[in-house]
Design a protein around this motif. Structure first.
Motif, mmCIF file in Angstrom:
data_model
loop_
_atom_site.group_PDB
_atom_site.id
_atom_site.type_symbol
_atom_site.label_atom_id
_atom_site.label_comp_id
_atom_site.label_asym_id
_atom_site.label_seq_id
_atom_site.Cartn_x
_atom_site.Cartn_y
_atom_site.Cartn_z
ATOM 1 N N HIS A 269 0.827 -1.208 0.000
ATOM 2 C CA HIS A 269 0.000 0.000 0.000
ATOM 3 C C HIS A 269 0.856 1.252 0.000
ATOM 4 O O HIS A 269 0.617 2.203 -0.735
ATOM 5 N N PHE A 270 1.858 1.221 0.846
ATOM 6 C CA PHE A 270 2.727 2.380 0.978
ATOM 7 C C PHE A 270 3.421 2.687 -0.353
ATOM 8 O O PHE A 270 3.431 3.834 -0.818
ATOM 9 N N MET A 271 3.941 1.645 -0.977
ATOM 10 C CA MET A 271 4.671 1.883 -2.218
ATOM 11 C C MET A 271 3.728 2.285 -3.353
ATOM 12 O O MET A 271 4.106 3.050 -4.237
ATOM 13 N N ARG A 272 2.487 1.795 -3.310
ATOM 14 C CA ARG A 272 1.534 2.222 -4.326
ATOM 15 C C ARG A 272 1.274 3.721 -4.205
ATOM 16 O O ARG A 272 1.106 4.423 -5.194
ATOM 17 N N MET A 273 1.276 4.231 -2.970
ATOM 18 C CA MET A 273 1.117 5.667 -2.764
ATOM 19 C C MET A 273 2.332 6.423 -3.283
ATOM 20 O O MET A 273 2.226 7.527 -3.802
ATOM 21 N N VAL A 274 3.505 5.831 -3.137
ATOM 22 C CA VAL A 274 4.733 6.550 -3.498
ATOM 23 C C VAL A 274 5.021 6.461 -4.996
ATOM 24 O O VAL A 274 5.277 7.477 -5.636
ATOM 25 N N VAL A 275 4.987 5.243 -5.570
ATOM 26 C CA VAL A 275 5.410 5.108 -6.974
ATOM 27 C C VAL A 275 4.251 4.879 -7.941
ATOM 28 O O VAL A 275 4.466 4.809 -9.141
ATOM 29 N N GLY A 276 3.033 4.751 -7.426
ATOM 30 C CA GLY A 276 1.892 4.550 -8.311
ATOM 31 C C GLY A 276 1.619 3.082 -8.569
ATOM 32 O O GLY A 276 2.351 2.210 -8.094
ATOM 33 N N PRO A 277 0.551 2.782 -9.325
ATOM 34 C CA PRO A 277 0.064 1.407 -9.424
ATOM 35 C C PRO A 277 0.739 0.541 -10.495
ATOM 36 O O PRO A 277 0.407 -0.634 -10.598
ATOM 37 N N ASP A 278 1.658 1.098 -11.287
ATOM 38 C CA ASP A 278 2.280 0.293 -12.345
ATOM 39 C C ASP A 278 3.178 -0.793 -11.741
ATOM 40 O O ASP A 278 4.185 -0.489 -11.086
ATOM 41 N N HIS A 279 2.813 -2.056 -11.996
ATOM 42 C CA HIS A 279 3.535 -3.159 -11.353
ATOM 43 C C HIS A 279 4.987 -3.267 -11.776
ATOM 44 O O HIS A 279 5.800 -3.849 -11.069
ATOM 45 N N LYS A 280 5.307 -2.719 -12.978
ATOM 46 C CA LYS A 280 6.698 -2.784 -13.435
ATOM 47 C C LYS A 280 7.614 -2.033 -12.454
ATOM 48 O O LYS A 280 8.770 -2.397 -12.255
ATOM 49 N N ILE A 281 7.090 -0.971 -11.843
ATOM 50 C CA ILE A 281 7.871 -0.229 -10.841
ATOM 51 C C ILE A 281 7.519 -0.713 -9.438
ATOM 52 O O ILE A 281 8.369 -0.827 -8.563
ATOM 53 N N LEU A 282 6.217 -1.019 -9.263
ATOM 54 C CA LEU A 282 5.733 -1.378 -7.925
ATOM 55 C C LEU A 282 6.423 -2.632 -7.386
ATOM 56 O O LEU A 282 6.790 -2.683 -6.210
ATOM 57 N N ILE A 283 6.633 -3.639 -8.232
ATOM 58 C CA ILE A 283 7.195 -4.899 -7.726
ATOM 59 C C ILE A 283 8.641 -4.747 -7.252
ATOM 60 O O ILE A 283 8.937 -5.053 -6.090
ATOM 61 N N PRO A 284 9.545 -4.229 -8.085
ATOM 62 C CA PRO A 284 10.909 -4.085 -7.549
ATOM 63 C C PRO A 284 10.992 -3.102 -6.389
ATOM 64 O O PRO A 284 11.735 -3.348 -5.427
ATOM 65 N N SER A 285 10.207 -2.010 -6.437
ATOM 66 C CA SER A 285 10.343 -1.050 -5.339
ATOM 67 C C SER A 285 9.726 -1.603 -4.056
ATOM 68 O O SER A 285 10.226 -1.335 -2.964
ATOM 69 N N SER A 286 8.669 -2.421 -4.164
ATOM 70 C CA SER A 286 8.114 -3.037 -2.959
ATOM 71 C C SER A 286 9.097 -4.042 -2.371
ATOM 72 O O SER A 286 9.211 -4.182 -1.148
ATOM 73 N N PHE A 287 9.805 -4.746 -3.253
ATOM 74 C CA PHE A 287 10.805 -5.691 -2.744
ATOM 75 C C PHE A 287 11.840 -4.944 -1.901
ATOM 76 O O PHE A 287 12.139 -5.325 -0.767
ATOM 77 N N LEU A 288 12.368 -3.846 -2.462
ATOM 78 C CA LEU A 288 13.396 -3.089 -1.744
ATOM 79 C C LEU A 288 12.835 -2.467 -0.462
ATOM 80 O O LEU A 288 13.446 -2.569 0.607
ATOM 81 N N ALA A 289 11.644 -1.869 -0.562
ATOM 82 C CA ALA A 289 11.072 -1.201 0.607
ATOM 83 C C ALA A 289 10.739 -2.210 1.702
ATOM 84 O O ALA A 289 10.975 -1.958 2.889
ATOM 85 N N GLY A 290 10.205 -3.371 1.315
ATOM 86 C CA GLY A 290 9.895 -4.404 2.297
ATOM 87 C C GLY A 290 11.156 -4.891 2.986
ATOM 88 O O GLY A 290 11.173 -5.125 4.198
ATOM 89 N N GLY A 291 12.221 -5.037 2.199
ATOM 90 C CA GLY A 291 13.504 -5.442 2.771
ATOM 91 C C GLY A 291 14.010 -4.429 3.782
ATOM 92 O O GLY A 291 14.439 -4.783 4.881
ATOM 93 N N ILE A 292 13.928 -3.134 3.409
ATOM 94 C CA ILE A 292 14.388 -2.081 4.323
ATOM 95 C C ILE A 292 13.550 -2.090 5.596
ATOM 96 O O ILE A 292 14.077 -2.073 6.709
ATOM 97 N N PHE A 293 12.223 -2.158 5.414
ATOM 98 C CA PHE A 293 11.322 -2.090 6.576
ATOM 99 C C PHE A 293 11.605 -3.216 7.562
ATOM 100 O O PHE A 293 11.789 -2.985 8.759
ATOM 101 N N LEU A 294 11.682 -4.456 7.045
ATOM 102 C CA LEU A 294 11.873 -5.572 7.970
ATOM 103 C C LEU A 294 13.284 -5.543 8.575
ATOM 104 O O LEU A 294 13.477 -5.887 9.740
ATOM 105 N N LEU A 295 14.260 -5.092 7.796
ATOM 106 C CA LEU A 295 15.620 -4.997 8.323
ATOM 107 C C LEU A 295 15.684 -4.001 9.480
ATOM 108 O O LEU A 295 16.285 -4.282 10.525
ATOM 109 N N VAL A 296 15.044 -2.838 9.304
ATOM 110 C CA VAL A 296 15.040 -1.835 10.378
ATOM 111 C C VAL A 296 14.324 -2.396 11.603
ATOM 112 O O VAL A 296 14.815 -2.294 12.736
#
Lengths: 334, 277
Positions: A269-296
């Motif tokens: 949800h968060f990344m959809r707000m930030v980068v928009g609904p296009d999955h071509k961007i949403l999927i890699p950016s969600s992977f990175l953001a999820g990694g950062i979030f859980l790591l923190v």
């Protein structure tokens, strides 16, 4: 024509910018995490055998946190995209409950030790996840098609059923040790087994790559299943491939780290707000953001209350919920 | 006349509780109170136990009144007990219900050996086994004292550093305020997890490496391949002293470590034996 080119150009620029920001955040988080923890290791301190071992353990744990956080987020993106339901998260199809039944059974049946270089409990958990997925998918099938609503309901019901099976086994087993499964269910990213890390890495990276390859199809599904079929998507086959992908990622993540909640729900949800609904961007950016979030979150879990650790699922909820609510309010004000 | 009254009252005092104990119906809904009751010679009075009660082995034949976490109150009431033995926190709800139904419930929740001795005394008093209770407590104190006499001579620097693992995934350790911590120190070891400040918590895996214990005790029985091997095979743990010296033990009966009853003495002895092998 020029306008479209401009839009595409602009999108490309933005996605490069997002990627640069997320990758640098991830590297910074990993670096800070590597030097935080119950054991104090100075940055410029010469390493001895012991501190080298400890950094090595942290490095593995960092990798697992990134893989699990990234994987659960990608699984969340896929499920939210296909089912077009904002409440969807990786555990909604009962996969995680299937994994916990597998884990509980491995303890009850006393199946310890190693198999093919992997601990037996994660293997049982993954098998439980896989069996659950296929059972749910087949049950939801009606004359060769799998209606989304059927699948969602079947998954939720299977999850409830499997969770009560876990409670039943735990409360009626004679083994005291089994009560510890409750702690396993809370989730934990300490990893003692290199083979398990490789297994999770293969499943999560392959799954994320598959989701990325099919991001155009996911975009089509966002319009609705019928509309997707109209623009030429083989919807039944795509659904099978994408649900299977999300479930295998989830199964691998849960079997290695237990049920860590919240990541797979809020990061998409968060990344959809930030980068928009296009999955071509949403999927890699969600992977990175999820990694950062859980790591923190995991760094906080292991460094905040030494020598004890806080269950990481508690941190993801405590940090995640207020953050998410604020984001939601900010967005609705705009 | 005076003598007669004295004799009579002595007889009544001695026989009264004995008579009461003879017909008293006791239900024990935790494995630890079952063990205490049997050690006080009340096995014949036990009208019901839980499915988890397995010591002494002969209690397996007793009527079952449900599991430890979910005792069946209806069945307990039907068995018409004079006294129900239970434990604190986990059974608070069940204890409350039974008391409201007018049952006499003795709920004990010892946190250390002194507390355990008080609990044994309390159960003894309620069940007319006062004397047996003080004999049992006396025996237990003597065993601990003789062990303490041995370990007191050992200087702090010679005592082994001990990591006691309650569970492996996630790793859980026992801190100060737990029986385990007290037992480790009575057995002559130093618990590396004492500073967690709470009885049980998830423990930092890297601190186990940093604190480099001489002995590792696993408080669970892992099936399959030896748990000792799997501890040594953990990422980053290969250099720990206990691992290198092959001093990872998983062969102590967990019930003698976790059940607050008379057999804790066996647990302390077993720990002492592993620490100074």
């Amino acid at each position: 024509m020029k306008d479209i080119r401009n839009i595409l150009e602009d999108r490309k620029k933005r996605s490069v910018k997002t990627a640069v920001i997320l990758v640098s955040l991830l590297l910074a988080a990993a670096f800070i995490s590597l030097y935080s923890g119950a054991a104090k290791i100075g940055l410029f301190e010469p390493l001895n055998v012991m501190s080298r071992q400890i950094l090595y353990m942290r490095l593995f744990r960092i990798m697992l946190a990134v893989l699990v956080g990234g994987g659960l987020s990608v699984a969340g993106v896929i499920l939210q995209g296909l089912l077009r339901n904002p409440l969807c998260e990786p555990y909604v199809l009962g996969i995680s409950s299937g994994a916990s039944v597998g884990a509980v059974l491995s303890i009850v049946l006393g199946a310890g030790g190693m198999f093919a270089g992997l601990g037996v409990l994660p293997l049982w958990a993954f098998a439980g996840a896989a069996v659950t997925f296929f059972a749910v998918y087949r049950t939801a099938e009606v004359s060769g098609r799998v209606p989304m609503q059927n699948l969602l309901l079947t998954g939720v019901i299977a999850g409830a059923l499997l969770s009560s099976i876990v409670i039943f086994i735990v409360s009626f087993s004679q083994q005291d040790a089994l009560h510890s499964i409750i702690w396993w269910l809370l989730g934990n990213l300490q990893i003692f087994d290199g083979g398990l890390l490789v297994f999770v890495a293969v499943m999560v990276v392959a799954g994320t790559a598959a989701a990325y390859i099919f991001s155009n199809e996911l975009n089509a599904f966002a319009l609705g299943e019928e509309e997707a079929a109209h623009i030429g998507v083989d919807t039944e086959r795509m659904k099978m491939v994408l649900f299977l992908t999300a479930s295998m990622i989830t199964g691998a993540a849960v079997s290695a780290a237990g049920m860590i909640g919240f990541v797979g729900l809020i990061v998409p949800h968060f990344m959809r707000m930030v980068v928009g609904p296009d999955h071509k961007i949403l999927i890699p950016s969600s992977f990175l953001a999820g990694g950062i979030f859980l790591l923190v979150c995991d760094t906080a879990a292991r460094a905040l209350m030494p020598p004890a650790e806080i269950p990481v699922g508690v941190i993801t909820a405590v940090f995640g919920a207020p953050f998410f609510i604020r984001m939601l309010r900010k967005k609705s004000r705009l | 006349m005076k003598k007669l009254i004295l004799a009579l009252s002595t007889f009544l005092l001695a026989a009264g509780p004995a008579y009461a104990a003879g017909t008293m119906r006791i239900i024990s809904i935790t494995p630890s109170t079952t063990e205490i009751a049997c050690a006080l010679g009340l096995e014949g009075n036990l009208a019901g136990v839980t499915t988890l009660c397995d010591y002494p082995p002969s209690v397996a034949k007793k009527e079952k009144v449900g599991t430890f976490s979910d005792p069946n109150i209806e069945k307990i009431v039907m068995l018409k007990p004079d006294i129900v033995l239970a434990t604190g926190l986990e059974q608070a709800q069940a204890v409350d219900k039974m008391r409201r139904l007018g049952l006499k419930v003795i709920s004990v929740d010892p946190k250390d050996f002194e507390g355990l001795f008080r609990s044994i005394g309390e159960i003894g008093r309620a069940c007319g086994k006062d004397k047996e209770a003080s004999v049992l407590v006396g025996d237990m104190r003597r065993s601990l004292d003789s062990l303490r006499k041995k370990t007191d001579r050992i200087g702090a620097s010679l005592r082994p550093k001990v990591y006691f693992e309650i569970w492996n995934d996630p790793i859980m350790a026992a801190g100060k305020g737990s029986f385990i911590s007290e037992m480790i120190s009575l057995a002559g070891g130093i618990n590396i997890a004492d500073d967690t400040g709470r009885p049980f918590s998830q423990f930092s895996a890297e601190l186990v490496v940093l604190r480099d214990p001489d002995v590792i005790i696993l408080g669970y029985m892992a099936g399959g391949a030896s748990a000792a091997q799997s501890v040594g095979g953990r990422l980053g743990w290969g250099g720990i002293k206990a691992v290198k010296a092959g001093r990872v033990y998983d062969d102590i009966d967990p019930d003698t470590l976790f059940r607050p009853g008379p057999r804790l003495i066996d647990g302390v002895r077993a720990l002492n034996d592993r620490f100074y092998k």
